[in-house]
Design a protein around this motif. Structure first.
Motif, PDB file in Angstrom:
ATOM      1  N   LEU A 138       0.839  -1.197   0.000  1.00 35.27           N
ATOM      2  CA  LEU A 138       0.000   0.000   0.000  1.00 35.27           C
ATOM      3  C   LEU A 138       0.874   1.247   0.000  1.00 35.27           C
ATOM      4  N   GLY A 139       2.082   1.118  -0.540  1.00 34.09           N
ATOM      5  CA  GLY A 139       2.959   2.283  -0.663  1.00 34.09           C
ATOM      6  C   GLY A 139       2.388   3.262  -1.673  1.00 34.09           C
ATOM      7  N   THR A 140       3.000   4.452  -1.726  1.00 34.28           N
ATOM      8  CA  THR A 140       2.445   5.509  -2.575  1.00 34.28           C
ATOM      9  C   THR A 140       2.250   5.079  -4.015  1.00 34.28           C
ATOM     10  N   ALA A 141       3.331   4.532  -4.595  1.00 34.43           N
ATOM     11  CA  ALA A 141       3.277   4.217  -6.020  1.00 34.43           C
ATOM     12  C   ALA A 141       2.186   3.194  -6.300  1.00 34.43           C
TER      13      ALA A 141
ATOM     14  N   TYR B 266      -0.400   2.550  -4.392  1.00 36.05           N
ATOM     15  CA  TYR B 266      -1.693   3.136  -4.064  1.00 36.05           C
ATOM     16  C   TYR B 266      -2.226   3.929  -5.250  1.00 36.05           C
TER      17      TYR B 266
ATOM     18  N   LYS C 262      -1.541   3.508  -8.222  1.00 33.60           N
ATOM     19  CA  LYS C 262      -1.836   2.646  -9.363  1.00 33.60           C
ATOM     20  C   LYS C 262      -2.897   1.592  -9.070  1.00 33.60           C
TER      21      LYS C 262
ATOM     22  N   ARG D 149       4.241  -1.410   3.587  1.00 34.39           N
ATOM     23  CA  ARG D 149       4.372   0.003   3.273  1.00 34.39           C
ATOM     24  C   ARG D 149       5.296   0.276   2.109  1.00 34.39           C
ATOM     25  N   CYS D 150       5.662  -0.632   1.358  1.00 34.60           N
ATOM     26  CA  CYS D 150       6.510  -0.431   0.182  1.00 34.60           C
ATOM     27  C   CYS D 150       7.471  -1.591   0.131  1.00 34.60           C
ATOM     28  N   LEU D 151       7.397  -2.324  -0.936  1.00 35.38           N
ATOM     29  CA  LEU D 151       8.287  -3.457  -1.130  1.00 35.38           C
ATOM     30  C   LEU D 151       9.519  -3.021  -1.920  1.00 35.38           C
ATOM     31  N   GLY D 152       9.574  -1.756  -2.254  1.00 32.74           N
ATOM     32  CA  GLY D 152      10.727  -1.265  -3.006  1.00 32.74           C
ATOM     33  C   GLY D 152      10.744  -1.772  -4.427  1.00 32.74           C
ATOM     34  N   ALA D 153       9.596  -2.207  -4.928  1.00 35.36           N
ATOM     35  CA  ALA D 153       9.519  -2.662  -6.315  1.00 35.36           C
ATOM     36  C   ALA D 153       8.536  -1.773  -7.056  1.00 35.36           C
ATOM     37  N   CYS D 154       8.643  -0.476  -6.803  1.00 39.59           N
ATOM     38  CA  CYS D 154       7.663   0.488  -7.299  1.00 39.59           C
ATOM     39  C   CYS D 154       7.571   0.492  -8.820  1.00 39.59           C
ATOM     40  N   GLY D 155       8.627   0.019  -9.470  1.00 40.25           N
ATOM     41  CA  GLY D 155       8.603  -0.029 -10.922  1.00 40.25           C
ATOM     42  C   GLY D 155       7.521  -0.956 -11.439  1.00 40.25           C
ATOM     43  N   LEU D 156       7.067  -1.859 -10.584  1.00 37.71           N
ATOM     44  CA  LEU D 156       6.092  -2.854 -11.024  1.00 37.71           C
ATOM     45  C   LEU D 156       4.716  -2.599 -10.418  1.00 37.71           C
TER      46      LEU D 156
ATOM     47  N   THR E 232       6.708 -12.626  -6.069  1.00 34.87           N
ATOM     48  CA  THR E 232       6.273 -11.249  -6.243  1.00 34.87           C
ATOM     49  C   THR E 232       5.426 -11.137  -7.500  1.00 34.87           C
TER      50      THR E 232
ATOM     51  N   PRO F 174       7.616   5.256   1.297  1.00 30.57           N
ATOM     52  CA  PRO F 174       7.032   4.530   0.170  1.00 30.57           C
ATOM     53  C   PRO F 174       7.378   5.261  -1.126  1.00 30.57           C
TER      54      PRO F 174
ATOM     55  N   PHE G 298      13.419   3.682  -3.610  1.00 36.23           N
ATOM     56  CA  PHE G 298      14.140   2.404  -3.560  1.00 36.23           C
ATOM     57  C   PHE G 298      15.579   2.524  -4.034  1.00 36.23           C
TER      58      PHE G 298
ATOM     59  N   ARG H   9      18.008   0.500  -1.677  1.00 30.41           N
ATOM     60  CA  ARG H   9      17.944  -0.924  -1.973  1.00 30.41           C
ATOM     61  C   ARG H   9      18.800  -1.232  -3.198  1.00 30.41           C
TER      62      ARG H   9
ATOM     63  N   VAL I  39       9.326   4.382 -15.396  1.00 33.43           N
ATOM     64  CA  VAL I  39       9.493   4.219 -13.960  1.00 33.43           C
ATOM     65  C   VAL I  39      10.882   3.677 -13.701  1.00 33.43           C
TER      66      VAL I  39
ATOM     67  N   PHE J  11      -4.129   9.479   2.453  1.00 36.65           N
ATOM     68  CA  PHE J  11      -3.287   8.289   2.417  1.00 36.65           C
ATOM     69  C   PHE J  11      -2.007   8.497   3.228  1.00 36.65           C
TER      70      PHE J  11
END
Lengths: 171, 598, 128
Positions: A98-101, A103, A105, A137-144, A154, B203, B206, B209, B366, B448
């Motif tokens: 449910l991170g920003t990116a 959310y 999308k 809160r974000c899996l750090g895979a916002c590109g997807l 994933t 959020p 990255f 990472r 992205v 949010f």
């Protein structure tokens, strides 16, 4: 909407399940490895959770005695960090981002689909023991984005209406 | 050495979390099988690199020596790549990147706008080295900066060089790194510690990472340099639990560095000892705050304490402690090798060097980008990011995560550095840039972020714990049609209180998303409150869905997709929505290809 | 593994750079083996293997060995193009291993064009 947001807050129900003594013995190894310093508590709890799937009171108590750390301190740490749980898990843990990116999308719609079709909300386990739903809160895979993890897999770029067909792959 | 095979071609495959999730490991296996089938395994080498940055286009393969960039490669493409490119030297056109603006295929990585406009310092090794090989890191001048410090420079000179560079903390606050080190060096109490903050909690961000996974040694080297400068012999990397791959790569890197003796006792015979341990996090956003992070390493609940004393004086176990962010550490090797003046020549007056941004949300390309400080938001979003997809309009960019703010349409000429962002009510934060199009409701977005902060508040101080909750309730009222005149003023007043009276940095900035959306999108709040209407058609209580008859192509896709059977449709007839049954789930809007539902 | 000194650091760097030279983008010489279906049938793979062996054996870092498609002169395969930095590319035709070896020694290493096997000097003009 408000009801749903209220449901989003995790419910903490201490478990009453009894762990057989021979299983509790498995903790000895972890205690031997980490005893001696409070610094090692978080890694020790992580390994214990890998072993049991969750951290019931018996496990916390045993770690408290073994590592010589007060039980309230351990309970405090367990309930503070979202990685730890004191209730049993389903066979598959769904980690919905449910991170920003995500959310932006559409992960909210994915959440609604899960609530509607599986009947569980964040922090809950389905009655058949199949799924536990967690919001992260974000899996750090916002590109997807939007992203959801089921167990170790994933799933990215999820089209919200397809949510249930993805879950169908996990029985 | 001479017996080692000569590889005439190397396929660099991205093995960052994003590409692995898109299936890059399966692609690697398929390529390996295909190479073996043609007996090419001694001629062509596959190397798994760290995150390449272009995550949305994964899995990615870059073929050297040609420098050809393939994107969205699937296992079934492996025979094609091997047969055509590896064997016959013909570029596979279908797998080349397509520039959205010009609709042309671009074969060379350096010609793609996304890559061509970046300037890489922190990400200097991305996609170029095997993330798990210390030798490849050394080949790209790795550990040469540490050697230079230990051999030729005193700790004071190292600090002086970093001060000259003007490097500022990349984790959010932007505190000058050199000054931090100088203060920590002054305290005469041992042991001292240096900590790397890898608890990337914002959020939409990255970059840390990516660095920890793709170039772990650059972090270790930076930490060792800081240890030498402040007089610490022990370092810790605090990595969040959600990054298992980062932990795994760092563990391997630390192991290899110890083997080579670039960590451990008496490094390079200089008499300097330094070692690093990994402290895994367990999922708490507030642990990104320095004092909370240190409590967490000590095995306690991660709750911030009031400063002073500052960590430089009494940090981890009450000893002098230096804490920097992953990206800050990754800057140190080039600064030491090329000199502070070189670094200071990049960027703006007050902000030197480059910054890595994570571009996400409603944007074509992205991914992770590194640009000099002072690059305009416009360049970032349109030239590098490739603009907004589906021909939608740019509405705002949210910079700095839950502590940051929005930059609205019309202000995209703003040059991004620490000062100018503060000037417009946002902040650098860790560098997450979430782009929003006109389908995004700003009140909902503010709600949010506030919900995020309510959830992640550690609960120690009242303004943050209670104030944010009250703000969240008010925002919920507004989104659900119970807004009243005066609500916006209430939010502004309470938000200022929260920002002014909270204990830690997170509380002090937690109201920013609300305050900045009010500042730029007051009209949207007013529409929610006065007209009970959500202009972006997001808040379900404030909209009714309808099918626009002139746009409906009568395909029935919405009818099939609707989970609550609220859509009535027959062949060759315009669909309509039964508002009694409609749950406003937006599935139909997502499904309709013609934009006929609103 | 023994602890390394600063001197070792330099050595590792040099050795490793050789292995990574393919990615560097800068090179003194470029050998292109034409490997269309016709080239492969005529034995281009053998020539490619030969060059790889020589380069690997001598541990040469500044040469790029690459391949391309059919050059359109199928009757004269196997073909290669040798391009030294700063001079025009030279095409060699009807090769075998011995000839290829001689080209490598004389042209690639010493800069003398082997006129006996050369077809032409310079590339064809491109239409685009």
């Amino acid at each position: 909407m408000q009801e749903r947001d209220a449901l989003l807050k995790k419910k903490v129900v201490p478990s009453v399940e009894v762990i057989p003594p021979e299983r509790l013995k498995l903790l000895d190894e972890i205690i031997d490895k980490y005893a001696g310093s409070t610094q090692n508590l978080i890694p020790a709890l992580k390994e214990a959770q890998e072993l049991f799937g969750y951290l019931p009171m018996e496990v916390q108590r045993k770690l408290s005695i073994g590592m010589n750390i007060p039980a309230p301190h351990i309970y405090g740490v367990v309930t503070f960090y979202s990685f730890f749980t004191i209730t049993p898990r389903g066979r598959h843990t769904i980690r919905l981002c449910l991170g920003t990116a995500c959310y932006v999308k559409g992960s909210k719609e994915i959440l609604e689909n899960i609530i509607k079709d599986v009947g569980i909300n964040v922090g809950e386990t389905s009655e058949d023991g199949r799924f536990t739903l967690e919001a992260v809160r974000c899996l750090g895979a916002c590109g997807l984005a939007p992203v959801m993890m089921i167990g170790e897999d994933t799933h990215g770029n999820i089209h919200p209406p397809k949510t249930i067909s993805i879950l169908d792959g996990y029985q | 050495m001479c017996a080692s095979p000569f590889y005439r071609m190397q396929l660099m495959m991205c093995a960052g979390t994003g590409c692995i999730a898109s299936g890059s490991l399966d692609v690697r296996d398929a390529l390996e099988r295909e190479l073996q089938k043609r007996n090419l395994q001694d001629e062509v080498q596959i190397i798994m690199t760290g995150c390449n940055g272009f995550c949305a286009m994964g899995p990615l393969v870059v073929v050297y020596p040609d420098g050809i960039f393939y994107n969205q490669v699937k296992p079934e493409h492996a025979p094609l790549i091997v047969e055509e490119h590896v064997l016959k030297g013909r570029v596979v056109q279908d797998l080349l990147f397509k520039e959205e603006a010009t609709k042309t295929r671009v074969p060379l990585m350096k010609d793609i706008g996304f890559f061509g406009l970046q300037r890489l310092i922190v990400l200097r090794n991305r996609g170029l080295i095997d993330a798990e090989s210390i030798d490849e890191y050394i080949a790209r001048d790795g550990y040469a900066a540490l050697a230079k410090c230990l051999q030729e420079m005193t700790p004071e000179q190292v600090i002086e060089e970093v001060k000259k560079a003007g490097l500022r903390g990349r984790g959010g606050g932007g505190f000058p790194t050199g000054l931090k080190w100088e203060e920590c060096r002054r305290y005469d109490s041992f042991p001292k510690f240096t900590i790397c903050n890898g608890d990337e909690g914002d959020p939409g961000a990255f970059m840390d990472r990516s660095v920890m996974e793709g170039d772990p040694h650059s972090v270790l080297e930076g930490m060792a340099i800081s240890g030498y400068a402040i007089g610490a012999n022990q370092g810790y990397i605090y990595v969040r639990a959600e990054y298992p791959l980062a932990i795994q790569r760092l563990e391997k890197a630390i192991h290899d560095a110890r083997e080579y003796g670039v960590l451990g006792k008496n490094i390079f015979n200089s008499g300097f000892d330094f070692d690093i341990g990994i402290a895994p996090g367990a999922g708490a956003f507030v642990c990104g705050e320095s004092t909370a992070l240190m409590y967490s390493i000590e095995g306690k609940r991660g709750m911030p304490r009031i400063k002073p004393p500052r960590s430089a004086e009494a940090g981890l176990w009450n000893q002098p402690t230096n804490l920097n962010n992953v990206e800050t550490f990754a800057n140190l090797n080039p600064i030491i090798l090329n000199g502070g003046d070189w670094f200071a020549s990049i960027g703006t007056e007050g902000s030197k060097g480059t910054k890595v941004f994570a571009l996400t949300g409603a944007i074509n390309n992205v991914g992770l980008v590194e640009v000099p400080m002072g690059t305009s938001l416009k360049t970032l979003i349109f030239d590098i990011g490739g603009g907004i997809p589906k021909k939608r309009k740019f509405k705002a960019a949210q910079i700095g995560g839950p502590s940051g703010g929005c930059i609205p349409n019309g202000m995209e000429d703003v040059e991004i550095d620490y000062e100018s962002l503060q000037g417009v009510g946002a902040m650098m934060g860790s560098g997450g840039v979430v782009v929003m199009d006109d389908m995004t409701c700003m009140v909902d977005t503010a709600k949010f972020f506030t919900n995020f902060s309510v959830d992640e508040s550690c609960g120690k101080c009242t303004p943050c714990r209670e104030g944010l909750k009250a703000m969240y309730d008010k925002l919920t009222d507004i989104c659900e049609g119970r807004g009243q005149e005066g609500d916006v003023e209430f939010l502004i007043e309470l938000g200022n209180h929260v920002n002014n009276t909270s204990h830690c940095g997170l509380g002090k900035s937690a109201a920013n998303p609300v305050l900045s959306t009010i500042r730029y999108f007051r009209d949207e709040y007013d529409a929610h409150i006065r007209d009970k209407h959500c202009p972006a058609l997001v808040c379900p209580e404030l909209i009714d869905f309808e099918v626009m008859a002139d746009k409906c192509k009568m395909c029935g896709a919405c009818f099939k997709a609707c989970p609550s059977n609220a859509i009535v449709w027959e062949k060759k007839k315009v669909a309509w929505i039964d508002r009694e049954k409609c749950t406003k789930c937006r599935t139909c809007i997502q499904t309709c290809k013609f934009g006929a539902i609103r | 593994m023994p602890k390394i000194s600063i001197e070792d650091l330099r050595k590792i760097k040099e050795q490793q750079l050789n292995k990574m030279s393919v990615r560097a983008g800068h090179h003194r010489a470029k050998i292109t083996v034409h490997m269309g279906t016709c080239g492969i049938a005529a034995g281009a793979r053998e020539i490619m293997t030969l060059f790889r062996d020589i380069i690997g054996e001598k541990d040469i870092a500044d040469i790029i060995l690459t391949n391309s498609g059919c050059a359109g002169l199928c009757a004269k395969e196997p073909m290669i193009t040798v391009e030294l930095e700063g001079s025009a590319p030279v095409k060699y035709v009807l090769l075998d291993k011995t000839k290829a070896k001689r080209i490598f020694d004389e042209h690639v290493m010493e800069g003398k064009v082997v006129e006996d096997y050369a077809l032409a000097i310079g590339s064809e003009t491109m239409a685009t």
